[in-house]
Design a protein around this motif. Sequence first.
Motif, PDB file in Angstrom:
ATOM      1  N   PHE A 160       0.824  -1.222   0.000  1.00  0.00           N
ATOM      2  CA  PHE A 160       0.000   0.000   0.000  1.00  0.00           C
ATOM      3  C   PHE A 160       0.849   1.259   0.000  1.00  0.00           C
ATOM      4  CE2 PHE A 160      -1.522  -3.252   2.983  1.00  0.00           C
ATOM      5  CZ  PHE A 160      -2.463  -3.842   2.157  1.00  0.00           C
ATOM      6  N   ASN A 161       2.167   1.081  -0.203  1.00  0.00           N
ATOM      7  CA  ASN A 161       3.040   2.250  -0.124  1.00  0.00           C
ATOM      8  C   ASN A 161       2.887   2.997   1.185  1.00  0.00           C
ATOM      9  OD1 ASN A 161       4.859   2.670  -2.196  1.00  0.00           O
ATOM     10  ND2 ASN A 161       3.149   3.054  -3.624  1.00  0.00           N
ATOM     11  N   ALA A 162       2.776   2.258   2.253  1.00  0.00           N
ATOM     12  CA  ALA A 162       2.656   2.876   3.576  1.00  0.00           C
ATOM     13  C   ALA A 162       4.009   3.457   3.980  1.00  0.00           C
ATOM     14  CB  ALA A 162       2.223   1.814   4.586  1.00  0.00           C
ATOM     15  N   PRO A 163       4.001   4.493   4.846  1.00  0.00           N
ATOM     16  CA  PRO A 163       5.277   4.949   5.396  1.00  0.00           C
ATOM     17  C   PRO A 163       5.934   3.768   6.106  1.00  0.00           C
ATOM     18  CG  PRO A 163       3.474   6.407   6.058  1.00  0.00           C
ATOM     19  CD  PRO A 163       2.856   5.216   5.392  1.00  0.00           C
ATOM     20  N   ASP A 164       7.221   3.551   5.890  1.00  0.00           N
ATOM     21  CA  ASP A 164       7.848   2.394   6.533  1.00  0.00           C
ATOM     22  C   ASP A 164       9.146   2.753   7.239  1.00  0.00           C
ATOM     23  OD1 ASP A 164       9.256   2.763   4.189  1.00  0.00           O
ATOM     24  OD2 ASP A 164       8.953   0.739   3.420  1.00  0.00           O
ATOM     25  N   PHE A 165       9.467   1.959   8.271  1.00  0.00           N
ATOM     26  CA  PHE A 165      10.631   2.216   9.120  1.00  0.00           C
ATOM     27  C   PHE A 165      11.326   0.917   9.450  1.00  0.00           C
ATOM     28  CE2 PHE A 165       7.473   5.453   9.950  1.00  0.00           C
ATOM     29  CZ  PHE A 165       8.228   6.615   9.797  1.00  0.00           C
ATOM     30  N   GLU A 166      12.651   1.003   9.621  1.00  0.00           N
ATOM     31  CA  GLU A 166      13.391  -0.131  10.149  1.00  0.00           C
ATOM     32  C   GLU A 166      13.332  -0.066  11.670  1.00  0.00           C
ATOM     33  OE1 GLU A 166      17.223  -0.928   8.405  1.00  0.00           O
ATOM     34  OE2 GLU A 166      16.713   0.314   6.673  1.00  0.00           O
ATOM     35  N   GLY A 167      13.266  -1.233  12.306  1.00  0.00           N
ATOM     36  CA  GLY A 167      13.169  -1.241  13.760  1.00  0.00           C
ATOM     37  C   GLY A 167      14.115  -2.215  14.436  1.00  0.00           C
ATOM     38  N   VAL A 168      14.575  -1.811  15.598  1.00  0.00           N
ATOM     39  CA  VAL A 168      15.203  -2.740  16.541  1.00  0.00           C
ATOM     40  C   VAL A 168      14.520  -2.402  17.867  1.00  0.00           C
ATOM     41  CG1 VAL A 168      17.354  -3.613  17.552  1.00  0.00           C
ATOM     42  CG2 VAL A 168      17.396  -2.577  15.274  1.00  0.00           C
ATOM     43  N   ALA A 169      13.321  -2.937  18.026  1.00  0.00           N
ATOM     44  CA  ALA A 169      12.447  -2.471  19.109  1.00  0.00           C
ATOM     45  C   ALA A 169      13.059  -2.666  20.485  1.00  0.00           C
ATOM     46  CB  ALA A 169      11.082  -3.153  19.020  1.00  0.00           C
ATOM     47  N   ILE A 170      13.843  -3.732  20.671  1.00  0.00           N
ATOM     48  CA  ILE A 170      14.448  -3.920  22.011  1.00  0.00           C
ATOM     49  C   ILE A 170      15.377  -2.766  22.373  1.00  0.00           C
ATOM     50  CG2 ILE A 170      14.444  -6.322  22.830  1.00  0.00           C
ATOM     51  CD1 ILE A 170      16.990  -6.709  21.100  1.00  0.00           C
ATOM     52  N   GLN A 171      15.918  -2.080  21.358  1.00  0.00           N
ATOM     53  CA  GLN A 171      16.777  -0.914  21.643  1.00  0.00           C
ATOM     54  C   GLN A 171      16.031   0.398  21.406  1.00  0.00           C
ATOM     55  OE1 GLN A 171      20.228  -1.401  19.085  1.00  0.00           O
ATOM     56  NE2 GLN A 171      20.398  -3.564  19.667  1.00  0.00           N
ATOM     57  N   GLY A 172      14.753   0.305  21.059  1.00  0.00           N
ATOM     58  CA  GLY A 172      13.956   1.508  20.832  1.00  0.00           C
ATOM     59  C   GLY A 172      14.087   2.078  19.427  1.00  0.00           C
ATOM     60  N   VAL A 173      14.889   1.422  18.587  1.00  0.00           N
ATOM     61  CA  VAL A 173      15.083   1.961  17.237  1.00  0.00           C
ATOM     62  C   VAL A 173      13.789   1.825  16.427  1.00  0.00           C
ATOM     63  CG1 VAL A 173      16.375   1.742  15.072  1.00  0.00           C
ATOM     64  CG2 VAL A 173      17.536   1.382  17.273  1.00  0.00           C
ATOM     65  N   GLY A 174      13.305   2.935  15.900  1.00  0.00           N
ATOM     66  CA  GLY A 174      12.111   2.913  15.052  1.00  0.00           C
ATOM     67  C   GLY A 174      10.795   2.983  15.820  1.00  0.00           C
ATOM     68  N   VAL A 175      10.854   2.873  17.146  1.00  0.00           N
ATOM     69  CA  VAL A 175       9.614   2.807  17.925  1.00  0.00           C
ATOM     70  C   VAL A 175       8.852   4.135  17.851  1.00  0.00           C
ATOM     71  CG1 VAL A 175       8.650   2.570  20.258  1.00  0.00           C
ATOM     72  CG2 VAL A 175      10.417   0.985  19.464  1.00  0.00           C
ATOM     73  N   PHE A 176       9.535   5.239  18.191  1.00  0.00           N
ATOM     74  CA  PHE A 176       8.833   6.528  18.184  1.00  0.00           C
ATOM     75  C   PHE A 176       8.576   7.038  16.778  1.00  0.00           C
ATOM     76  CE2 PHE A 176       9.768   7.146  22.789  1.00  0.00           C
ATOM     77  CZ  PHE A 176       8.443   7.293  23.159  1.00  0.00           C
ATOM     78  N   GLU A 177       9.478   6.723  15.843  1.00  0.00           N
ATOM     79  CA  GLU A 177       9.249   7.118  14.446  1.00  0.00           C
ATOM     80  C   GLU A 177       7.927   6.506  13.959  1.00  0.00           C
ATOM     81  OE1 GLU A 177      11.991   5.985  15.748  1.00  0.00           O
ATOM     82  OE2 GLU A 177      13.756   7.024  14.954  1.00  0.00           O
ATOM     83  N   SER A 178       7.749   5.220  14.226  1.00  0.00           N
ATOM     84  CA  SER A 178       6.525   4.531  13.791  1.00  0.00           C
ATOM     85  C   SER A 178       5.295   5.117  14.478  1.00  0.00           C
ATOM     86  CB  SER A 178       6.603   3.033  14.110  1.00  0.00           C
ATOM     87  OG  SER A 178       7.764   2.467  13.566  1.00  0.00           O
ATOM     88  N   LEU A 179       5.402   5.302  15.797  1.00  0.00           N
ATOM     89  CA  LEU A 179       4.246   5.777  16.557  1.00  0.00           C
ATOM     90  C   LEU A 179       3.869   7.206  16.156  1.00  0.00           C
ATOM     91  CD1 LEU A 179       2.129   5.347  18.734  1.00  0.00           C
ATOM     92  CD2 LEU A 179       3.863   5.906  20.468  1.00  0.00           C
ATOM     93  N   ARG A 180       4.876   8.062  16.025  1.00  0.00           N
ATOM     94  CA  ARG A 180       4.620   9.460  15.680  1.00  0.00           C
ATOM     95  C   ARG A 180       3.949   9.559  14.304  1.00  0.00           C
ATOM     96  NH1 ARG A 180       9.799  11.445  15.759  1.00  0.00           N
ATOM     97  NH2 ARG A 180       9.958  11.153  18.000  1.00  0.00           N
TER      98      ARG A 180
END
Length: 194
Positions: A160-180
Amino acid sequence: VFINYGLNQIDLKIVYYGPGYSGKTTNLEWAHSHIDPELRSDILNLKTKEDRTIFFDFMQFEVGKIKGLTPKFNLYTVPGQDIYTVSRKIILNGVDGVIYVADSGEDRMRDNLFTLIDLVKNLRENKHKVEEFPIIMQYNKRDVEGALPVEYLRKTLNRFNAPDFEGVAIQGVGVFESLRTAIDLVVRRVRKMV
Ligand SMILES: Nc1nc2c(ncn2[C@@H]2O[C@H](COP(=O)(O)OP(=O)(O)OP(=O)(O)O)[C@@H](O)[C@H]2O)c(=O)[nH]1
Ligand SMILES: [Mg+2]
Protein backbone atom coordinates in the motif's frame (compact mmCIF):
# COMPACT_ATOMS: atom_id res chain seq x y z
CA VAL A 1 -13.23 7.19 16.76
CA PHE A 2 -15.37 7.98 19.76
CA ILE A 3 -16.13 11.61 20.64
CA ASN A 4 -17.32 12.60 24.09
CA TYR A 5 -18.46 16.22 23.69
CA GLY A 6 -19.26 16.44 27.42
CA LEU A 7 -15.62 15.86 28.31
CA ASN A 8 -14.29 17.49 25.11
CA GLN A 9 -12.46 14.27 24.53
CA ILE A 10 -11.81 12.15 21.48
CA ASP A 11 -10.84 8.48 21.75
CA LEU A 12 -8.56 7.09 19.07
CA LYS A 13 -7.37 3.54 18.67
CA ILE A 14 -4.01 2.45 17.26
CA VAL A 15 -3.28 -1.26 17.00
CA TYR A 16 0.10 -2.98 16.70
CA TYR A 17 -0.49 -5.89 14.36
CA GLY A 18 1.86 -8.58 13.05
CA PRO A 19 2.97 -12.18 13.39
CA GLY A 20 3.81 -13.86 16.69
CA TYR A 21 7.12 -12.87 18.24
CA SER A 22 7.76 -9.94 15.85
CA GLY A 23 8.10 -7.36 18.66
CA LYS A 24 4.67 -5.72 19.07
CA THR A 25 4.66 -5.91 22.85
CA THR A 26 8.29 -4.73 22.90
CA ASN A 27 7.29 -1.62 20.88
CA LEU A 28 4.54 -0.80 23.36
CA GLU A 29 6.77 -1.41 26.37
CA TRP A 30 9.48 0.87 24.98
CA ALA A 31 6.97 3.61 24.26
CA HIS A 32 5.50 3.18 27.75
CA SER A 33 8.84 3.54 29.49
CA HIS A 34 9.77 6.65 27.44
CA ILE A 35 6.54 8.65 27.56
CA ASP A 36 6.12 11.15 30.40
CA PRO A 37 4.23 9.21 33.15
CA GLU A 38 1.95 12.24 33.61
CA LEU A 39 0.64 11.78 30.08
CA ARG A 40 0.13 8.05 30.00
CA SER A 41 -1.65 5.24 31.81
CA ASP A 42 0.00 2.15 33.22
CA ILE A 43 0.56 -0.62 30.73
CA LEU A 44 -1.76 -3.59 30.90
CA ASN A 45 -0.19 -6.86 29.74
CA LEU A 46 -1.99 -10.16 29.41
CA LYS A 47 0.83 -12.64 28.87
CA THR A 48 1.58 -16.33 29.24
CA LYS A 49 4.52 -17.26 31.44
CA GLU A 50 6.59 -17.41 28.25
CA ASP A 51 5.79 -13.72 27.67
CA ARG A 52 3.49 -14.34 24.71
CA THR A 53 0.50 -12.05 24.48
CA ILE A 54 -2.74 -13.92 25.24
CA PHE A 55 -5.38 -11.32 24.40
CA PHE A 56 -3.85 -7.87 24.13
CA ASP A 57 -1.62 -5.26 25.76
CA PHE A 58 -2.99 -1.81 26.37
CA MET A 59 -1.84 1.72 27.19
CA GLN A 60 -3.53 5.10 26.89
CA PHE A 61 -1.90 8.51 26.50
CA GLU A 62 -2.78 12.10 25.71
CA VAL A 63 -1.11 14.37 23.21
CA GLY A 64 -2.02 17.56 21.33
CA LYS A 65 -5.45 18.92 20.43
CA ILE A 66 -7.85 18.25 17.58
CA LYS A 67 -10.23 21.16 16.98
CA GLY A 68 -10.42 21.90 20.71
CA LEU A 69 -10.85 18.26 21.66
CA THR A 70 -8.29 16.38 23.76
CA PRO A 71 -7.25 13.21 21.92
CA LYS A 72 -6.75 10.08 24.01
CA PHE A 73 -4.72 7.53 22.10
CA ASN A 74 -5.54 3.97 23.02
CA LEU A 75 -2.73 1.66 21.98
CA TYR A 76 -3.29 -2.07 21.70
CA THR A 77 -1.17 -5.00 20.57
CA VAL A 78 -2.75 -8.12 19.12
CA PRO A 79 -1.51 -11.63 19.90
CA GLY A 80 0.32 -12.75 16.75
CA GLN A 81 0.22 -16.51 17.12
CA ASP A 82 -1.99 -18.36 14.62
CA ILE A 83 -4.33 -19.70 17.30
CA TYR A 84 -5.46 -16.17 18.17
CA THR A 85 -7.03 -15.23 14.83
CA VAL A 86 -10.38 -14.46 16.45
CA SER A 87 -8.84 -12.23 19.13
CA ARG A 88 -7.08 -10.18 16.44
CA LYS A 89 -10.35 -9.55 14.72
CA ILE A 90 -12.05 -8.45 17.95
CA ILE A 91 -9.19 -6.11 18.89
CA LEU A 92 -9.37 -4.43 15.47
CA ASN A 93 -12.92 -3.30 16.16
CA GLY A 94 -13.09 0.50 15.98
CA VAL A 95 -9.44 0.85 14.95
CA ASP A 96 -8.20 4.23 13.62
CA GLY A 97 -4.68 3.25 12.62
CA VAL A 98 -2.36 0.25 12.44
CA ILE A 99 1.36 -0.21 13.01
CA TYR A 100 2.28 -3.44 11.26
CA VAL A 101 5.33 -4.94 12.95
CA ALA A 102 7.01 -7.38 10.56
CA ASP A 103 9.83 -9.72 11.57
CA SER A 104 12.98 -9.40 9.43
CA GLY A 105 14.12 -12.95 10.25
CA GLU A 106 14.78 -15.04 7.13
CA ASP A 107 12.37 -17.82 8.13
CA ARG A 108 9.57 -15.41 9.11
CA MET A 109 8.26 -14.35 5.70
CA ARG A 110 5.44 -16.84 5.60
CA ASP A 111 4.12 -15.64 8.96
CA ASN A 112 4.56 -11.99 7.96
CA LEU A 113 2.44 -12.59 4.86
CA PHE A 114 -0.14 -14.71 6.62
CA THR A 115 -0.79 -12.04 9.25
CA LEU A 116 -0.82 -9.27 6.66
CA ILE A 117 -3.54 -11.04 4.67
CA ASP A 118 -5.41 -11.56 7.94
CA LEU A 119 -5.13 -7.80 8.64
CA VAL A 120 -6.41 -6.80 5.21
CA LYS A 121 -9.34 -9.20 5.50
CA ASN A 122 -10.26 -7.92 8.97
CA LEU A 123 -10.05 -4.26 7.90
CA ARG A 124 -12.25 -4.93 4.87
CA GLU A 125 -14.79 -6.71 7.08
CA ASN A 126 -14.78 -3.58 9.25
CA LYS A 127 -15.66 -1.62 6.08
CA HIS A 128 -12.33 0.17 5.85
CA LYS A 129 -10.72 0.98 2.52
CA VAL A 130 -7.32 -0.53 3.11
CA GLU A 131 -5.65 1.66 0.47
CA GLU A 132 -6.75 4.83 2.31
CA PHE A 133 -6.43 3.56 5.85
CA PRO A 134 -3.59 4.80 8.14
CA ILE A 135 -1.08 1.95 8.14
CA ILE A 136 2.59 2.14 9.12
CA MET A 137 5.05 -0.64 8.28
CA GLN A 138 7.87 -1.44 10.66
CA TYR A 139 10.52 -3.96 9.61
CA ASN A 140 11.62 -5.01 13.06
CA LYS A 141 14.54 -7.13 14.29
CA ARG A 142 17.00 -5.54 11.86
CA ASP A 143 19.73 -6.71 14.23
CA VAL A 144 19.15 -10.46 13.81
CA GLU A 145 21.58 -12.59 11.90
CA GLY A 146 20.41 -13.21 8.35
CA ALA A 147 17.85 -10.37 8.45
CA LEU A 148 16.17 -10.12 5.03
CA PRO A 149 17.04 -7.03 2.97
CA VAL A 150 14.71 -4.09 3.56
CA GLU A 151 14.11 -3.78 -0.20
CA TYR A 152 12.78 -7.34 -0.26
CA LEU A 153 10.54 -6.79 2.77
CA ARG A 154 9.23 -3.59 1.24
CA LYS A 155 8.46 -5.19 -2.10
CA THR A 156 6.77 -8.19 -0.55
CA LEU A 157 4.87 -6.62 2.35
CA ASN A 158 4.34 -2.94 1.64
CA ARG A 159 1.68 -3.26 -1.02
CA PHE A 160 0.00 0.00 0.00
CA ASN A 161 3.04 2.25 -0.12
CA ALA A 162 2.66 2.88 3.58
CA PRO A 163 5.28 4.95 5.40
CA ASP A 164 7.85 2.39 6.53
CA PHE A 165 10.63 2.22 9.12
CA GLU A 166 13.39 -0.13 10.15
CA GLY A 167 13.17 -1.24 13.76
CA VAL A 168 15.20 -2.74 16.54
CA ALA A 169 12.45 -2.47 19.11
CA ILE A 170 14.45 -3.92 22.01
CA GLN A 171 16.78 -0.91 21.64
CA GLY A 172 13.96 1.51 20.83
CA VAL A 173 15.08 1.96 17.24
CA GLY A 174 12.11 2.91 15.05
CA VAL A 175 9.61 2.81 17.93
CA PHE A 176 8.83 6.53 18.18
CA GLU A 177 9.25 7.12 14.45
CA SER A 178 6.53 4.53 13.79
CA LEU A 179 4.25 5.78 16.56
CA ARG A 180 4.62 9.46 15.68
CA THR A 181 3.86 8.81 12.02
CA ALA A 182 0.84 6.68 12.92
CA ILE A 183 -0.47 9.48 15.14
CA ASP A 184 0.05 12.02 12.34
CA LEU A 185 -1.91 9.93 9.83
CA VAL A 186 -4.69 9.18 12.31
CA VAL A 187 -5.05 12.82 13.33
CA ARG A 188 -5.05 14.00 9.72
CA ARG A 189 -7.84 11.56 8.89
CA VAL A 190 -9.90 12.38 11.97
CA ARG A 191 -9.70 16.13 11.35
CA LYS A 192 -11.65 15.53 8.14
CA MET A 193 -14.29 13.57 10.05
CA VAL A 194 -15.04 15.75 13.13
N1 LIG B 1 16.93 -9.28 18.46
C1 LIG B 1 15.78 -8.63 18.64
N2 LIG B 1 14.85 -9.15 19.46
C2 LIG B 1 13.68 -8.46 19.61
C3 LIG B 1 13.42 -7.24 18.91
N3 LIG B 1 12.19 -6.82 19.26
C4 LIG B 1 11.69 -7.74 20.11
N4 LIG B 1 12.59 -8.74 20.34
C5 LIG B 1 12.44 -9.94 21.19
O1 LIG B 1 11.57 -10.85 20.53
C6 LIG B 1 10.76 -11.55 21.48
C7 LIG B 1 9.27 -11.37 21.15
O2 LIG B 1 8.92 -10.00 21.35
P1 LIG B 1 7.42 -9.55 21.72
O3 LIG B 1 7.43 -8.08 21.76
O4 LIG B 1 6.95 -10.29 22.91
O5 LIG B 1 6.67 -10.09 20.44
P2 LIG B 1 5.11 -9.98 20.10
O6 LIG B 1 5.03 -9.53 18.69
O7 LIG B 1 4.40 -9.16 21.11
O8 LIG B 1 4.68 -11.53 20.19
P3 LIG B 1 3.16 -12.12 20.44
O9 LIG B 1 2.62 -11.44 21.64
O10 LIG B 1 3.32 -13.59 20.63
O11 LIG B 1 2.39 -11.83 19.18
C8 LIG B 1 11.16 -11.00 22.85
O12 LIG B 1 12.10 -11.88 23.41
C9 LIG B 1 11.78 -9.65 22.53
O13 LIG B 1 12.74 -9.24 23.48
C10 LIG B 1 14.45 -6.74 18.05
O14 LIG B 1 14.32 -5.69 17.40
N5 LIG B 1 15.59 -7.48 17.95
MG1 LIG C 1 2.84 -9.56 22.33
